[in-house]
Scaffold this active site. Structure first.
Site, PDB file in Angstrom:
ATOM      1  CG  HIS A  66      -0.436  -0.052   2.533  1.00 22.36           C
ATOM      2  ND1 HIS A  66       0.026   1.068   3.176  1.00 22.36           N
ATOM      3  CD2 HIS A  66      -0.275  -1.075   3.409  1.00 22.36           C
ATOM      4  CE1 HIS A  66       0.445   0.743   4.390  1.00 22.36           C
ATOM      5  NE2 HIS A  66       0.284  -0.565   4.559  1.00 22.36           N
ATOM      6  CG  ASP A  74      -2.706   3.991   2.771  1.00 17.71           C
ATOM      7  OD1 ASP A  74      -2.269   2.929   2.291  1.00 17.71           O
ATOM      8  OD2 ASP A  74      -3.576   4.021   3.659  1.00 17.71           O
ATOM      9  CG  ASP A 122       2.414  -0.091   8.074  1.00 13.55           C
ATOM     10  OD1 ASP A 122       2.237  -0.591   6.960  1.00 13.55           O
ATOM     11  OD2 ASP A 122       1.518   0.001   8.932  1.00 13.55           O
ATOM     12  CD  GLU A 140      -3.309  -1.662   5.375  1.00 12.25           C
ATOM     13  OE1 GLU A 140      -3.585  -2.685   6.029  1.00 12.25           O
ATOM     14  OE2 GLU A 140      -2.746  -0.668   5.893  1.00 12.25           O
ATOM     15  CD  GLU A 141      -1.682   1.922   7.673  1.00  8.23           C
ATOM     16  OE1 GLU A 141      -2.428   1.481   8.565  1.00  8.23           O
ATOM     17  OE2 GLU A 141      -0.515   1.548   7.502  1.00  8.23           O
ATOM     18  CG  HIS A 175       0.211   2.391  12.585  1.00  9.37           C
ATOM     19  ND1 HIS A 175      -1.047   1.875  12.725  1.00  9.37           N
ATOM     20  CD2 HIS A 175       0.614   2.087  11.347  1.00  9.37           C
ATOM     21  CE1 HIS A 175      -1.382   1.256  11.595  1.00  9.37           C
ATOM     22  NE2 HIS A 175      -0.381   1.369  10.742  1.00  9.37           N
TER      23      HIS A 175
HETATM   24 ZN   LIG Z   1       0.710  -1.490   6.453  1.00 12.43          ZN
END
Ligand SMILES: [Zn+2]
Length: 357
Positions: free
Chosen positions: A74, A76, A100, A130-131, A333
């Site tokens: 992903h 994003d 990530d 995705e997030e 994150h």
């Molecule tokens: Zn991810």
């Protein structure tokens, strides 16, 4: 920091390309500029056909091989937390999305640009959102609109896995167990029927519940059934007439969503149970030929994936999938998010070996 408007240079090494991608902000819903850059960079290569739907970019080789594999990531990130632009300290690259999963995306882009010959046909998928909530997920949109773009015998999702193969993913069910009674004044409690007291039996069942440990394809999955919240009560002088116990069931991939729900209904037999949210598990599929060849090439001991990832979307469409990426899942994150530069190089080399030998 280079300007986001400069084209992506796919001759940069994996670490430098990751830094470039991190300095190109793409919080969920704001991926257009990065998707444009990825598309433009990939269109420069005659061995790739490139398709786009929204901010999702799919590049495919057409070498005429018997097997096709999918590498997906992903574009994003979660919102930036004062951690862009990126910076390097020793072997670590710091910044939003380093783990990530722009390090994984950088590896995808490097392989797409340089594997002008390969032992398998390769589909490179770059998707958005995705997030955020599942309905916005770009991979979900691609499966709904262009499933042929995603066809393959095996998929590798390059989410952070600490450069270890993580097989399948657990499923997730959230449910509400609702207890009802009769409301009354607390001074005349015998006229009522206390719904909060009835939660005791539900909590007893939860406390005594023995979660399974299941081995599938040599990986151990650990299930869990837990109360996550209780709502009940009206006022300090009222016998409550309703109480809800919110439960979360994380289940191993040998259960379908239907079987998982059936199990919950058995555990809470005699009670009203409403499903609030459901995501299926994904089988690791490590025994399948394509997966075995992948494991043999990248090496290491695979482990079970406990969280839910988009491998489940591939699995639901009959494509076995694993998680394998250079990022560290425990740093995703976080404000201090970082990724090891040597892990980026290692994952790229192992995938290159798998696709070249
Ligand atoms: Zn991810």
């Amino acid at each position: 920091m280079s300007s986001p408007n400069e084209p992506l240079d796919l001759t940069l090494d994996g670490g430098a390309l990751t830094a470039r991608l991190v300095d190109f902000p793409s919080v969920s819903g704001e991926e257009t500029a990065l998707a444009d850059a990825v598309e433009a960079a990939l269109r420069a290569f005659p061995h790739l056909t490139v398709d786009r739907h929204g901010n999702n970019v799919v590049a495919r080789t057409h070498f005429g091989r018997d097997e096709r594999v999918v590498l997906a990531g992903h574009l994003d990130t979660v919102p930036i937390a004062d951690n862009v632009p990126s910076h390097v300290e020793g072997d670590l690259l710091y910044g939003c999305g380093t783990s990530d999963m722009k390090s994984g995306v950088a590896v995808q882009l490097r392989l797409a640009a340089t594997l002008t010959e390969a032992n398998r046909d390769v589909t490179y998928v770059f998707y958005d959102c995705e997030e955020v909530e599942a309905t916005r997920n770009g991979l979900g949109h691609l499966f709904a609109t262009h499933p042929d773009w995603l066809a393959g015998d095996f998929a590798v999702l390059m989410e952070p896995s600490g450069a270890v193969v993580e097989g399948g993913c657990q499923g997730s069910l959230r449910a509400d167990v609702t207890l009802t009674g009769v409301r009354a004044h607390a001074a005349r409690g015998w006229l009522g029927d206390n719904a909060v007291h009835k939660a005791a039996e539900v909590l007893r069942r939860l406390a005594e519940y023995q979660p399974r440990r299941v081995e599938i394809d040599g990986l151990e999955y650990r299930e869990g059934l837990n109360a996550t919240r209780i709502d009940g009560g009206v006022a300090g002088n009222v016998i409550p007439d309703e109480c809800t116990v919110h439960v979360a069931f994380r289940f191993a991939p040998d259960r379908t969503l239907e079987q998982a729900e059936e199990h919950l209904r058995e555990v809470f037999e005699g009670y009203r149970l409403d499903i609030a949210d459901a995501s299926p598990a994904a089988l690791p599929g490590l025994g399948l030929p394509a997966a075995r060849a992948f494991l043999a090439a990248v090496g290491g001991e695979p482990r079970a994936k406990f969280g839910w990832t988009d491998v489940a979307r591939f699995s639901a469409h009959g494509v076995p999938a694993v998680n394998y990426g250079p990022g560290d899942p425990n740093l995703a994150h976080k404000r201090e998010e970082h990724c090891s530069l040597s892990a980026i190089a290692e994952v790229e080399q192992r995938l290159r070996d798998w696709l070249s030998r």
